[in-house]
Write a protein that holds these residues in place. Structure first.
Motif, PDB file in Angstrom:
ATOM      1  N   LEU A  16       0.851  -1.236  -0.031  1.00 11.18           N
ATOM      2  CA  LEU A  16      -0.236   0.069  -0.222  1.00 11.18           C
ATOM      3  C   LEU A  16       0.772   1.408   0.027  1.00 11.18           C
ATOM      4  CD1 LEU A  16      -2.955  -0.865   2.353  1.00 11.18           C
ATOM      5  CD2 LEU A  16      -3.064  -0.914  -0.054  1.00 11.18           C
ATOM      6  N   THR A  17       2.169   1.123   0.163  1.00  8.50           N
ATOM      7  CA  THR A  17       3.100   2.466   0.206  1.00  8.50           C
ATOM      8  C   THR A  17       2.982   3.173  -0.977  1.00  8.50           C
ATOM      9  OG1 THR A  17       4.169   1.263   1.854  1.00  8.50           O
ATOM     10  CG2 THR A  17       5.285   3.249   0.872  1.00  8.50           C
ATOM     11  N   GLY A  18       3.278   2.296  -2.134  1.00 11.44           N
ATOM     12  CA  GLY A  18       3.285   2.898  -3.433  1.00 11.44           C
ATOM     13  C   GLY A  18       1.904   3.420  -3.510  1.00 11.44           C
ATOM     14  N   PHE A  19       0.621   2.815  -3.407  1.00 10.00           N
ATOM     15  CA  PHE A  19      -0.677   3.251  -3.638  1.00 10.00           C
ATOM     16  C   PHE A  19      -1.056   4.547  -2.900  1.00 10.00           C
ATOM     17  CE2 PHE A  19      -5.417   2.225  -3.436  1.00 10.00           C
ATOM     18  CZ  PHE A  19      -5.459   2.818  -4.565  1.00 10.00           C
ATOM     19  N   ARG A  20      -0.438   4.607  -1.865  1.00 11.10           N
ATOM     20  CA  ARG A  20      -0.601   5.973  -0.873  1.00 11.10           C
ATOM     21  C   ARG A  20       0.198   6.828  -1.737  1.00 11.10           C
ATOM     22  NH1 ARG A  20      -1.048   7.261   4.392  1.00 11.10           N
ATOM     23  NH2 ARG A  20      -0.670   5.256   5.364  1.00 11.10           N
ATOM     24  N   ARG A  21       1.320   6.751  -2.148  1.00 10.26           N
ATOM     25  CA  ARG A  21       2.039   7.764  -2.960  1.00 10.26           C
ATOM     26  C   ARG A  21       1.272   8.258  -4.163  1.00 10.26           C
ATOM     27  NH1 ARG A  21       6.271   5.063  -3.459  1.00 10.26           N
ATOM     28  NH2 ARG A  21       6.971   5.794  -1.394  1.00 10.26           N
ATOM     29  N   LEU A  22       0.731   7.272  -4.826  1.00 11.38           N
ATOM     30  CA  LEU A  22       0.090   7.575  -6.138  1.00 11.38           C
ATOM     31  C   LEU A  22      -0.952   8.451  -5.740  1.00 11.38           C
ATOM     32  CD1 LEU A  22      -0.599   7.171  -9.115  1.00 11.38           C
ATOM     33  CD2 LEU A  22      -1.587   5.078  -8.536  1.00 11.38           C
ATOM     34  N   LEU A  77     -12.736  12.752  -5.383  1.00  7.31           N
ATOM     35  CA  LEU A  77     -13.247  11.586  -4.405  1.00  7.31           C
ATOM     36  C   LEU A  77     -13.084  10.243  -5.010  1.00  7.31           C
ATOM     37  CD1 LEU A  77     -16.772  13.566  -3.463  1.00  7.31           C
ATOM     38  CD2 LEU A  77     -14.508  13.382  -2.305  1.00  7.31           C
ATOM     39  N   GLY A  78     -12.862  10.230  -6.072  1.00  7.95           N
ATOM     40  CA  GLY A  78     -12.748   8.668  -6.769  1.00  7.95           C
ATOM     41  C   GLY A  78     -11.453   8.068  -6.270  1.00  7.95           C
ATOM     42  N   PRO A  79     -10.460   8.742  -6.466  1.00 10.68           N
ATOM     43  CA  PRO A  79      -8.921   8.102  -5.912  1.00 10.68           C
ATOM     44  C   PRO A  79      -9.125   7.965  -4.440  1.00 10.68           C
ATOM     45  CG  PRO A  79      -8.534   9.654  -7.348  1.00 10.68           C
ATOM     46  CD  PRO A  79      -9.988   9.880  -7.237  1.00 10.68           C
ATOM     47  N   LEU A  80      -9.694   8.596  -3.843  1.00  5.31           N
ATOM     48  CA  LEU A  80      -9.670   8.591  -2.175  1.00  5.31           C
ATOM     49  C   LEU A  80     -10.711   7.641  -1.843  1.00  5.31           C
ATOM     50  CD1 LEU A  80     -10.070  12.544  -0.811  1.00  5.31           C
ATOM     51  CD2 LEU A  80      -8.085  10.926  -1.021  1.00  5.31           C
ATOM     52  N   TRP A  81     -11.907   7.267  -2.375  1.00  2.00           N
ATOM     53  CA  TRP A  81     -12.815   6.182  -2.413  1.00  2.00           C
ATOM     54  C   TRP A  81     -11.859   4.826  -2.702  1.00  2.00           C
ATOM     55  CZ3 TRP A  81     -14.432   2.658  -6.090  1.00  2.00           C
ATOM     56  CH2 TRP A  81     -15.241   1.599  -5.570  1.00  2.00           C
ATOM     57  N   ALA A  82     -11.153   4.875  -3.617  1.00  2.00           N
ATOM     58  CA  ALA A  82     -10.175   3.655  -3.960  1.00  2.00           C
ATOM     59  C   ALA A  82      -9.475   3.438  -2.746  1.00  2.00           C
ATOM     60  CB  ALA A  82      -9.537   3.937  -5.363  1.00  2.00           C
ATOM     61  N   TRP A  83      -8.684   4.441  -2.332  1.00  4.64           N
ATOM     62  CA  TRP A  83      -7.654   4.279  -1.141  1.00  4.64           C
ATOM     63  C   TRP A  83      -8.549   3.587   0.033  1.00  4.64           C
ATOM     64  CZ3 TRP A  83      -3.233   3.623   0.564  1.00  4.64           C
ATOM     65  CH2 TRP A  83      -2.970   3.810   1.855  1.00  4.64           C
ATOM     66  N   ASN A  84      -9.598   4.454   0.219  1.00  6.35           N
ATOM     67  CA  ASN A  84     -10.435   3.841   1.525  1.00  6.35           C
ATOM     68  C   ASN A  84     -10.844   2.429   1.284  1.00  6.35           C
ATOM     69  OD1 ASN A  84     -13.559   3.604   2.514  1.00  6.35           O
ATOM     70  ND2 ASN A  84     -12.183   4.761   3.873  1.00  6.35           N
ATOM     71  N   ILE A  85     -11.077   2.060   0.157  1.00  9.63           N
ATOM     72  CA  ILE A  85     -11.334   0.374  -0.048  1.00  9.63           C
ATOM     73  C   ILE A  85     -10.146  -0.456   0.253  1.00  9.63           C
ATOM     74  CG2 ILE A  85     -12.134  -1.321  -1.737  1.00  9.63           C
ATOM     75  CD1 ILE A  85     -14.476   0.543  -0.851  1.00  9.63           C
ATOM     76  N   ALA A  86      -9.146   0.139  -0.187  1.00 15.00           N
ATOM     77  CA  ALA A  86      -7.840  -0.632  -0.067  1.00 15.00           C
ATOM     78  C   ALA A  86      -7.432  -0.596   1.220  1.00 15.00           C
ATOM     79  CB  ALA A  86      -6.759   0.024  -0.979  1.00 15.00           C
ATOM     80  N   GLY A  87      -7.533   0.511   1.877  1.00  9.38           N
ATOM     81  CA  GLY A  87      -7.484   0.453   3.555  1.00  9.38           C
ATOM     82  C   GLY A  87      -8.310  -0.632   4.034  1.00  9.38           C
ATOM     83  N   ARG A  88      -9.775  -0.554   3.788  1.00  7.52           N
ATOM     84  CA  ARG A  88     -10.368  -1.546   4.557  1.00  7.52           C
ATOM     85  C   ARG A  88     -10.112  -3.014   4.224  1.00  7.52           C
ATOM     86  NH1 ARG A  88     -16.616   0.774   3.227  1.00  7.52           N
ATOM     87  NH2 ARG A  88     -16.385   2.765   4.474  1.00  7.52           N
ATOM     88  N   ASP A 104      -7.376   3.709  11.545  1.00 14.29           N
ATOM     89  CA  ASP A 104      -8.613   3.628  12.226  1.00 14.29           C
ATOM     90  C   ASP A 104      -9.759   3.070  11.440  1.00 14.29           C
ATOM     91  OD1 ASP A 104      -7.293   4.795  14.467  1.00 14.29           O
ATOM     92  OD2 ASP A 104      -7.904   6.731  14.175  1.00 14.29           O
ATOM     93  N   GLY A 105      -9.782   3.346  10.143  1.00 16.04           N
ATOM     94  CA  GLY A 105     -10.860   3.013   9.539  1.00 16.04           C
ATOM     95  C   GLY A 105     -12.074   3.764   9.207  1.00 16.04           C
ATOM     96  N   VAL A 106     -11.853   5.026   9.937  1.00 21.78           N
ATOM     97  CA  VAL A 106     -12.970   5.798   9.983  1.00 21.78           C
ATOM     98  C   VAL A 106     -12.751   7.161   9.099  1.00 21.78           C
ATOM     99  CG1 VAL A 106     -13.653   4.835  12.025  1.00 21.78           C
ATOM    100  CG2 VAL A 106     -12.022   7.024  12.055  1.00 21.78           C
ATOM    101  N   HIS A 107     -13.751   7.948   8.940  1.00 26.31           N
ATOM    102  CA  HIS A 107     -13.492   9.196   8.339  1.00 26.31           C
ATOM    103  C   HIS A 107     -12.721   9.877   9.174  1.00 26.31           C
ATOM    104  CE1 HIS A 107     -16.510   8.396   5.158  1.00 26.31           C
ATOM    105  NE2 HIS A 107     -17.090   8.010   6.100  1.00 26.31           N
ATOM    106  N   PRO A 108     -11.798  10.930   8.537  1.00 26.86           N
ATOM    107  CA  PRO A 108     -11.187  11.462   9.135  1.00 26.86           C
ATOM    108  C   PRO A 108     -11.793  12.705   9.964  1.00 26.86           C
ATOM    109  CG  PRO A 108     -10.647  12.114   7.020  1.00 26.86           C
ATOM    110  CD  PRO A 108     -11.455  11.055   7.120  1.00 26.86           C
ATOM    111  N   PRO A 109     -11.231  13.189  11.289  1.00 21.19           N
ATOM    112  CA  PRO A 109     -12.175  14.188  11.837  1.00 21.19           C
ATOM    113  C   PRO A 109     -12.147  15.607  11.298  1.00 21.19           C
ATOM    114  CG  PRO A 109     -10.036  13.892  12.714  1.00 21.19           C
ATOM    115  CD  PRO A 109      -9.958  12.885  11.934  1.00 21.19           C
ATOM    116  N   ARG A 110     -13.294  16.153  11.287  1.00 12.21           N
ATOM    117  CA  ARG A 110     -13.457  17.564  10.736  1.00 12.21           C
ATOM    118  C   ARG A 110     -12.318  18.536  11.211  1.00 12.21           C
ATOM    119  NH1 ARG A 110     -20.117  18.288  10.762  1.00 12.21           N
ATOM    120  NH2 ARG A 110     -20.654  16.370   9.486  1.00 12.21           N
TER     121      ARG A 110
END
Length: 410
Positions: free
Chosen positions: A12-18, A179-190, A78-84
């Motif tokens: 996931l390190t490379g995916f995070r950087r991308l 939001l698309g790439p952030l959604w993909a990152w969230n799925i990868a983290g889950r 944490d697997g949750v939405h980041p705090p506001r």
């Protein structure tokens, strides 16, 4: 395991950087590219270019920082939405956005004024729940039509459709690309968290199996040791020779318990069905219980898988322990037979005084789960003071006990 080590192990390190370069990096580049050209345009008055330049710096820095928060290791762990973000940070971001929108719009730059509001809308959407996020994006798309349309109508420049539709499309497109790439990152983290959770559950499950085996061994041996010790204490005065013989058996049982415990710890111990049936007959007979053993295999012994022998041996051991611990039995019966492609074991006794599955150990419930996982079934029922345990397993499908704790943890 630390988050960084887990991400490296999962790739996931490379995916995070991308994702970082795709979302915060690209967003900043687009802001600078669009507004930079406008700031450097000599036809634009300096009174408009200077505020836009300052607002551009603020908007780019704050926007990049906020878009990077969902990519932080803590948010991924944490697997949750980041705090506001703090309210004052949002106020600064909105103020810079207003400057970047109002001044170009005043000069009828319909293709430019909505860029910053679109980015700010996407940034705010990352901190909202899905339902609130959809409402924000729908409202922002509809609202984006109004400023340009109003300015176009007031100026009468004939660009009403362009001034109304282009900003709305820009807001929708920006939200999609952010939001698309952030959604993909969230799925990868889950998925990564699910992988780690699966490994932890496998280790815990193996610990429970280890505890169940240890309980079976120690409970069985200690019950027999206590029984023989009590018998030796009663015989020590009237029959010292037999009392000494009983204590020698206690000594041997203690040595067997120690050996079996060490074998379980090393992960090598396996029960042998024939030995367990023979031992059960001896133990029950020593307790003064009339025991009848019936073995009617209808297939060669080699046709039964090791895993089946192991699980049926555990059933014999647990049922024998229950007879000694939870009954005042005078009669017991052990029946083992092979019918077709299934092995069947039945252990019955009278004098049952309570429900064995509700005792203080893992008991029959744990064994039922293990047999069910191996394609078999373990049932028990009570009829008056008679209690009967029945186990069935396929001859060749029951798997050997899962790998040891060390192998699973590896």
């Amino acid at each position: 395991m630390r988050d960084g080590e887990s991400e490296r192990g999962a790739g996931l390190t490379g995916f995070r950087r991308l994702t970082w370069w795709t979302v915060p990096g690209t967003t900043v580049c687009l802001l600078v590219l669009f507004y930079g050209e406008w700031v450097l345009d000599p036809d634009v008055p300096a009174l408009a270019r200077v505020p836009v330049a300052l607002a551009l710096v603020v908007d780019a820095v704050v926007g990049a920082a906020l878009l990077g928060r969902p990519l932080s290791p803590s948010a991924a762990a944490d697997g949750v939405h980041p705090p506001r973000p703090p309210r004052h940070v949002l106020v600064v971001l909105v103020a810079a956005t207003v400057v970047l929108a109002a001044l170009p719009l005043a000069r009828r730059a319909y293709e430019l004024w909505a860029v910053a509001p679109a980015v700010t809308t996407a940034v705010c959407a990352t901190f909202l729940r899905p339902s609130h996020r959809r409402a924000l994006l729908a409202g922002a798309v509809l609202l984006a039509m109004l400023p340009g349309a109003a300015v176009s109508l007031a100026a009468g420049d004939g660009e009403f459709a362009y001034a109304a539709l282009f900003p709305a499309g820009l807001v929708a497109f920006t939200a999609w690309t952010v939001l698309g790439p952030l959604w993909a990152w969230n799925i990868a983290g889950r998925l990564d968290r699910a992988r780690r959770l699966e490994a932890e559950l496998a280790v815990r499950d193996e610990r429970l199996r280890f505890a169940a085996d240890l309980h079976d061994i120690q409970g069985h041996h200690l019950q027999v040791i206590a029984l023989k010790s009590e018998l030796a204490a009663r015989l020590v005065e009237r029959d010292p020779a037999r009392a000494a013989a009983e204590m020698r058996e206690v000594q041997q049982l203690s040595a067997d318990a120690l050996r079996d415990t060490r074998a379980v710890v090393r992960g090598y111990r396996r029960t042998t069905l024939d030995d367990e049936i023979a031992n059960a007959g001896k133990v029950l007979a020593a307790a003064g219980i009339d025991t009848r053993t019936s073995l009617e295999p209808a297939a060669p012994a080699g046709d039964m898988a090791d895993g089946t022998r192991h699980l049926l041996g555990l059933v014999v051991r647990e049922a024998t322990t229950n007879v000694l611990r939870h009954s005042r039995a005078r009669y017991a019966e052990i029946d083992h037979r092979i019918t077709g492609d299934r092995a069947r074991l039945r252990v019955a006794n009278d004098g049952a005084d309570e429900y064995p599955g509700a005792g203080d150990g893992t008991g029959l419930t744990s064994l039922a789960e293990r047999l069910r996982a191996a394609g078999g079934e373990l049932t028990w029922h009570r009829d008056g003071d008679r209690f009967e345990v029945t186990a069935t397993l396929p001859l060749g499908r029951a798997d050997a006990p899962p790998e040891t704790l060390k192998e699973v943890a590896r």
